[in-house]
Design an enzyme around this catalytic site. Structure first.
Site, short mmCIF file in Angstrom:
data_model
loop_
_atom_site.label_atom_id
_atom_site.label_comp_id
_atom_site.label_asym_id
_atom_site.label_seq_id
_atom_site.Cartn_x
_atom_site.Cartn_y
_atom_site.Cartn_z
N HIS A 140 -4.18 -9.52 3.95
CA HIS A 140 -5.61 -9.31 4.17
C HIS A 140 -6.03 -9.96 5.48
O HIS A 140 -5.69 -11.11 5.74
CB HIS A 140 -6.42 -9.92 3.02
N ARG A 149 0.84 -1.18 0.00
CA ARG A 149 0.00 0.00 0.00
C ARG A 149 0.89 1.24 0.00
O ARG A 149 2.05 1.20 0.40
CB ARG A 149 -0.92 0.01 1.22
N TYR A 208 -10.98 -11.32 -6.06
CA TYR A 208 -10.11 -11.57 -7.21
C TYR A 208 -10.52 -12.84 -7.96
O TYR A 208 -10.07 -13.05 -9.09
CB TYR A 208 -8.65 -11.67 -6.76
N ARG A 227 -1.42 -3.11 -6.74
CA ARG A 227 -1.78 -4.18 -5.79
C ARG A 227 -2.80 -5.11 -6.42
O ARG A 227 -2.68 -6.34 -6.35
CB ARG A 227 -2.31 -3.52 -4.52
N LYS A 237 -1.63 -2.59 7.44
CA LYS A 237 -2.91 -2.12 7.95
C LYS A 237 -3.32 -2.94 9.17
O LYS A 237 -2.98 -4.11 9.28
CB LYS A 237 -3.95 -2.27 6.83
N HIS A 294 -2.79 1.80 -5.64
CA HIS A 294 -3.53 0.58 -5.35
C HIS A 294 -3.76 -0.28 -6.59
O HIS A 294 -4.00 -1.48 -6.46
CB HIS A 294 -4.87 0.93 -4.70
#
Length: 413
Positions: free
Chosen positions: A384, A262, A393, A361, A286, A358
């Site tokens: 994640h 990110r 995805y 990514r 994150k 992004h």
């Protein structure tokens, strides 16, 4: 010519040093050297200070009366005589900071805090201490709450107890369509948190959080925007690697493309996060995660080239720093996003829903899926926390989805 050699030959510096403010000039030039200004920048700073001292003397004013108001007056006067360059105000503010640090002039008085900011400070403390939110998450609530308070509570804390259900519903109806559906949901989330806080601390007797309308948005309804492997390579090839700035930006874009980081994760990387022996780097992800990730050889080579040849001398420990003085790290991931946007623009790539960091990514995840990686492996690489985030995805794997389709009852059409 380095700073010491230039100052030794500068008649302007010697004249100011031997003048009535010689000690101040020495302290000022030491700060300029520390900030990493080149020879031309040093001369400009000394020229500005020299002009300021002469201007004050002609008006029989003392240096201890220098403040922001006088600074603007001098710049206005100077603008009538010659052109003002972008760094002139910063050079004089550097002098202003030095005068306050050495107690020549008093500290600037703190500006009055607007009523909505006073409320938000207490609300931020509640989110931090009671809800455990990170500083970045707290700041995302600020624009929503500020606008809500200005419209619904113009008198500040006095009006907090007067908020009623109709006020909340009408406010949401007015602004829910101002932007995207995601922004509308974020607005409602911030409002619920704020109204819970008002009920929690007794500012409003009504539990209004439940009356905030919901914004309908189907999960996983959209396809992720991504670039093909050829497009990603074109973005990398079009980076200008003949300049120091270009090599820094190339290393950043390569890191986004190869590791799926990110923007904020790239911005907060430090020199101490890289373990050259093991070929890994520590990523502050994150949700307060700290993950050690392997560093591909091409990413490592790009970073080494940047560190050896192009990174300015600085005491800052951030991996990537500004090329302009002062040489410090980026304040947020916004700078990384802008670098990614410029790289996409150079490559002539447009028409994507996301035009920033992004998209690399998403592109990495899509390419890995088509290469045979499992969703679990992709989620682990992208860090994640929720499997549903990775599951989106699966919708771009058209070949894999065709194997799940049932035959048409009427046969081939």
């Amino acid at each position: 010519m380095d700073a010491e050699e230039y100052l030794g030959k500068s008649r302007l510096f010697r004249r100011l040093k031997n003048g009535p403010h010689g000690q101040l000039i020495e302290l000022y030039i030491a700060r300029v050297v520390k900030d990493g200004l080149a020879r031309q920048g040093m001369w400009r700073c000394l020229n500005l200070v020299s002009g300021l001292l002469s201007w004050l003397s002609r008006r029989h004013r003392e240096l201890n009366g220098f403040d922001e108001r006088v600074l603007e007056q001098y710049l206005t006067y100077r603008a009538h005589k010659q052109s003002i360059q972008p760094g002139d105000r910063a050079a004089l503010k550097r002098l202003l900071s030095l005068l306050r640090d050495t107690n020549v002039i008093p500290r600037a008085p703190l500006p009055p805090i607007p009523p909505e900011d006073q409320i938000f400070r207490k609300f931020a403390g509640y989110l931090r201490d009671e809800r455990g939110l990170a500083p970045k998450s707290i700041l995302r609530h600020l624009p929503v709450i500020r606008r809500f308070l200005r419209e619904v509570c113009p008198a500040g804390a006095v009006d907090l107890g007067k908020i009623r259900q109709d006020d909340v519903v009408r406010y949401v109806e007015r602004h829910v369509h101002d932007s995207s559906v995601a922004s509308g949901k974020a607005m409602c989330t911030a409002l619920r948190a704020f109204l819970r806080y008002l009920y929690y601390n007794g500012s409003n007797p009504l539990a209004l959080a439940e009356c905030v309308p919901s914004v309908r948005r189907w999960k996983l309804a959209n396809l992720p925007t991504y670039l093909s492997a050829a497009q990603v390579q074109k973005v990398l090839d079009d980076c200008d690697r003949t300049t120091g700035l270009g090599r820094r930006d190339y290393a950043i874009v390569l890191m986004l493309a190869r590791l799926g980081l990110r923007a904020s994760e790239v911005a907060t990387l430090t020199l101490d996060d890289i373990d050259w022996r093991s070929g890994t780097m520590l990523v502050r992800a994150k949700g307060r995660q700290q993950v050690r990730m392997p560093m591909p050889s091409d990413v490592g080579a790009a970073i080494v080239t940047y560190l050896r040849n192009d990174r300015p001398v600085s005491s800052c420990r951030r991996l990537f720093i500004r090329t302009l003085v002062p040489h410090v790290g980026f304040t947020s991931g916004c700078a990384i996003t802008m670098i990614a946007q410029m790289a996409l623009k150079r490559a002539g790539i447009s028409g994507c829903a996301h035009q920033g960091a992004h998209i690399f990514r998403h592109s990495l995840a899509t390419e890995l899926l088509r290469s045979g990686a499992t969703l679990s492996q992709i989620g682990q690489l992208l860090r994640h926390e929720n499997h549903d985030t990775t599951r989106i995805y699966a919708k771009v794997d058209i070949a894999g989805l065709r194997t799940l389709g049932l035959p048409w009852p009427g046969g081939l059409q």
